[in-house]
Design a protein around this motif. Structure first.
Motif, short mmCIF file in Angstrom:
data_model
loop_
_atom_site.label_atom_id
_atom_site.label_comp_id
_atom_site.label_asym_id
_atom_site.label_seq_id
_atom_site.Cartn_x
_atom_site.Cartn_y
_atom_site.Cartn_z
N THR A 137 0.83 -1.20 0.00
CA THR A 137 0.00 0.00 0.00
C THR A 137 0.86 1.25 0.00
O THR A 137 0.60 2.21 -0.73
CB THR A 137 -0.95 0.00 1.21
N GLN A 138 1.91 1.24 0.83
CA GLN A 138 2.83 2.37 0.84
C GLN A 138 3.48 2.57 -0.53
O GLN A 138 3.57 3.69 -1.03
CB GLN A 138 3.93 2.16 1.88
N GLY A 139 3.93 1.47 -1.12
CA GLY A 139 4.60 1.56 -2.42
C GLY A 139 3.69 2.16 -3.48
O GLY A 139 4.12 3.01 -4.27
N ALA A 140 2.43 1.72 -3.50
CA ALA A 140 1.48 2.24 -4.48
C ALA A 140 1.22 3.73 -4.26
O ALA A 140 1.14 4.51 -5.22
CB ALA A 140 0.17 1.46 -4.39
N PHE A 141 1.10 4.12 -2.99
CA PHE A 141 0.87 5.54 -2.68
C PHE A 141 2.06 6.39 -3.10
O PHE A 141 1.89 7.41 -3.80
CB PHE A 141 0.62 5.69 -1.17
N TYR A 142 3.26 5.99 -2.71
CA TYR A 142 4.43 6.78 -3.06
C TYR A 142 4.69 6.79 -4.56
O TYR A 142 5.24 7.76 -5.09
CB TYR A 142 5.66 6.26 -2.31
N GLY A 143 4.27 5.73 -5.25
CA GLY A 143 4.40 5.70 -6.70
C GLY A 143 3.58 6.79 -7.36
O GLY A 143 4.06 7.51 -8.24
N GLU A 144 2.32 6.94 -6.93
CA GLU A 144 1.48 8.01 -7.47
C GLU A 144 2.04 9.38 -7.11
O GLU A 144 1.98 10.31 -7.92
CB GLU A 144 0.05 7.89 -6.96
N SER A 156 12.78 17.23 -6.64
CA SER A 156 13.39 16.69 -5.41
C SER A 156 12.37 15.86 -4.64
O SER A 156 12.70 14.80 -4.09
CB SER A 156 13.94 17.82 -4.54
N ASP A 157 11.12 16.33 -4.60
CA ASP A 157 10.06 15.57 -3.93
C ASP A 157 9.78 14.28 -4.69
O ASP A 157 9.50 13.24 -4.08
CB ASP A 157 8.78 16.40 -3.85
N ALA A 158 9.85 14.36 -6.02
CA ALA A 158 9.62 13.16 -6.83
C ALA A 158 10.68 12.11 -6.55
O ALA A 158 10.37 10.92 -6.40
CB ALA A 158 9.63 13.53 -8.32
N GLU A 159 11.94 12.52 -6.48
CA GLU A 159 13.02 11.58 -6.21
C GLU A 159 12.90 10.99 -4.82
O GLU A 159 13.18 9.80 -4.62
CB GLU A 159 14.37 12.29 -6.36
N GLU A 160 12.48 11.78 -3.87
CA GLU A 160 12.30 11.27 -2.50
C GLU A 160 11.19 10.23 -2.46
O GLU A 160 11.31 9.19 -1.80
CB GLU A 160 11.98 12.43 -1.56
N SER A 161 10.09 10.51 -3.18
CA SER A 161 9.00 9.54 -3.23
C SER A 161 9.44 8.25 -3.93
O SER A 161 9.05 7.16 -3.52
CB SER A 161 7.79 10.14 -3.97
N LEU A 162 10.26 8.38 -4.96
CA LEU A 162 10.76 7.19 -5.66
C LEU A 162 11.62 6.35 -4.72
O LEU A 162 11.55 5.11 -4.74
CB LEU A 162 11.56 7.59 -6.89
N LYS A 167 12.02 1.51 -1.14
CA LYS A 167 12.10 1.02 0.24
C LYS A 167 10.91 0.11 0.57
O LYS A 167 11.07 -0.92 1.24
CB LYS A 167 12.14 2.19 1.21
N ALA A 168 9.73 0.47 0.07
CA ALA A 168 8.52 -0.30 0.37
C ALA A 168 8.41 -1.55 -0.49
O ALA A 168 7.82 -2.54 -0.07
CB ALA A 168 7.28 0.57 0.18
N THR A 169 8.96 -1.50 -1.69
CA THR A 169 8.87 -2.65 -2.59
C THR A 169 10.26 -3.20 -2.85
O THR A 169 10.78 -3.99 -2.11
CB THR A 169 8.15 -2.27 -3.90
N SER A 170 10.89 -2.78 -3.94
CA SER A 170 12.25 -3.18 -4.24
C SER A 170 12.75 -2.35 -5.40
O SER A 170 12.03 -2.15 -6.38
CB SER A 170 12.33 -4.67 -4.61
N LYS A 171 13.99 -1.86 -5.31
CA LYS A 171 14.57 -1.08 -6.41
C LYS A 171 14.80 -1.95 -7.64
O LYS A 171 14.97 -1.43 -8.74
CB LYS A 171 15.88 -0.44 -5.97
N TYR A 176 8.96 -0.38 -9.36
CA TYR A 176 9.93 0.70 -9.22
C TYR A 176 10.37 1.19 -10.61
O TYR A 176 10.42 2.40 -10.87
CB TYR A 176 11.15 0.22 -8.43
N ALA A 177 10.66 0.26 -11.50
CA ALA A 177 11.08 0.62 -12.86
C ALA A 177 9.96 1.35 -13.60
O ALA A 177 10.21 2.31 -14.34
CB ALA A 177 11.49 -0.63 -13.63
N TYR A 178 8.74 0.93 -13.38
CA TYR A 178 7.59 1.55 -14.03
C TYR A 178 7.41 2.99 -13.57
O TYR A 178 7.16 3.90 -14.40
CB TYR A 178 6.35 0.72 -13.71
N VAL A 179 7.52 3.23 -12.28
CA VAL A 179 7.39 4.59 -11.75
C VAL A 179 8.54 5.46 -12.25
O VAL A 179 8.33 6.60 -12.69
CB VAL A 179 7.35 4.58 -10.21
N ALA A 180 9.76 4.93 -12.21
CA ALA A 180 10.92 5.68 -12.68
C ALA A 180 10.78 6.04 -14.16
O ALA A 180 11.15 7.14 -14.59
CB ALA A 180 12.19 4.87 -12.46
N ALA A 181 10.23 5.13 -14.95
CA ALA A 181 10.03 5.38 -16.38
C ALA A 181 9.03 6.52 -16.60
O ALA A 181 9.24 7.39 -17.45
CB ALA A 181 9.54 4.11 -17.07
#
Length: 255
Positions: A137-144, A156-162, A167-171, A176-181
C-alpha cells in the motif's frame, strides 16, 4: 514484502480476513483482475458492494468503493471514478484503506493531467498513518506521489517519493522501474524508453497484462519512438486492452 508488480496494491484490493460474502466476492474479483479479466472482476466487485451493504459493514463498503473507483480510473471512466470516491466514508477506514483512498484520489488527478492537484493530495497525507500501512500500500501511494511531483516539476520531492517506493517494494522490482520510467517520461528524459522496456520485461515475467499494455501505449507516445515501431506498439496495446475488456483503453491505443 512485494518484489514485483502488485496488482493487489495497484487496484486497492484487500484480502478479507473473514469469510463474509463481500470478502469472498472481493477475493474472486482480485483473482479476475490479476488475470486481466476486468469486466468479470468489476461485476464481482459490484456484487461485493451490494453484499457489504447487506452486511452493514461500512469499512468493507469503503474498501470496495475505493477499488471500484480505481478500476474506473485505469479504464479511463474518470468522472465515474470521481463519483465513487466522493461517497467513501473516510472516517471509518483503517490505515491501509485511508492510504489507498489518498492514492486513489492522487491517481485520478494524475490521470486527468492535474499533477499539481495530485501533489497537494500527497503533501496533505499524514505520514505517520501512511507508514503504518503495509508495504504494498505504501509503495502504491508513493508511486502516485512520485508521478504527481514529477508532473508538477517538484523534482526533489519526486526523487524522494521514488526512494520510498524502492524502500517499500524493491529497487530491482518492476513497479519501481515503471514509476521511474513515468517520471523520466514526464521530464522528457532520453532514458524513458529504456526504463519502460525494463519495466515491460518485468511486467511480462510477472504476468501483469494491464501494466504491460499500458507500457506499450506509453512507449508508442514517446517522440523518440520511430513511427513504424510506434504503430506496432499501438496495435499490440489495442489488442491487449480489447481482450481485457477495457474498450476505452483500446480505443486510445488505436488513435
Amino acid at each position: 514484502m512485494v518484489r514485483r508488480f502488485a496488482t493487489l496494491a495497484l487496484l486497492g484490493l484487500f484480502v478479507f480476513a473473514n469469510a463474509s460474502e463481500s470478502g469472498v466476492l472481493s477475493s474472486r474479483a482480485q483473482r479476475s483482475f490479476n488475470a486481466g479479466k476486468f469486466a468479470k472482476g468489476y461485476s464481482q466487485l459490484e456484487r461485493a458492494l451490494l453484499a457489504s451493504r447487506k452486511e452493514a459493514d461500512l469499512r468493507s463498503e469503503g474498501r470496495v468503493l475505493i477499488t471500484l473507483a480505481q478500476v474506473r480510473t485505469i479504464s479511463l471512466d474518470l468522472d465515474l471514478a470521481d463519483s465513487l470516491l466522493s461517497i467513501v466514508r473516510s472516517d471509518v477506514l483503517d490505515n491501509n484503506s485511508a492510504t489507498n483512498l489518498l492514492k486513489s484520489k492522487a491517481a485520478l488527478a494524475n490521470a486527468r493531467g492535474n499533477y499539481g492537484d495530485a501533489a497537494k493530495i500527497c503533501s496533505s497525507a499524514n505520514q505517520d498513518s501512511v507508514k503504518k500501512a503495509d508495504d504494498a500500500t505504501q509503495g502504491a501511494f508513493y508511486g502516485e506521489c512520485a508521478i504527481a511531483y514529477a508532473g508538477s516539476r517538484r523534482n526533489s520531492d519526486a526523487e524522494e517519493s521514488l526512494k520510498l517506493v524502492g524502500k517499500a517494494t524493491s529497487k530491482k522490482g518492476g513497479f519501481y522501474a515503471y514509476v521511474a520510467a513515468q517520471m523520466a517520461d514526464l521530464n522528457g528524459d532520453s532514458n524513458a524508453d529504456s526504463l519502460y522496456k525494463a519495466a515491460e520485461e518485468k511486467s511480462i515475467q510477472g504476468n501483469k497484462p494491464y501494466i504491460t499494455a499500458t507500457i506499450l501505449y506509453k512507449r508508442s507516445q514517446l517522440k523518440s519512438t520511430p513511427a513504424k515501431e510506434a504503430e506496432d506498439l499501438k496495435l499490440r496495446c489495442k489488442n491487449a486492452f480489447e481482450l481485457m475488456g477495457l474498450p476505452n483503453n483500446s480505443k486510445r491505443c488505436a488513435e
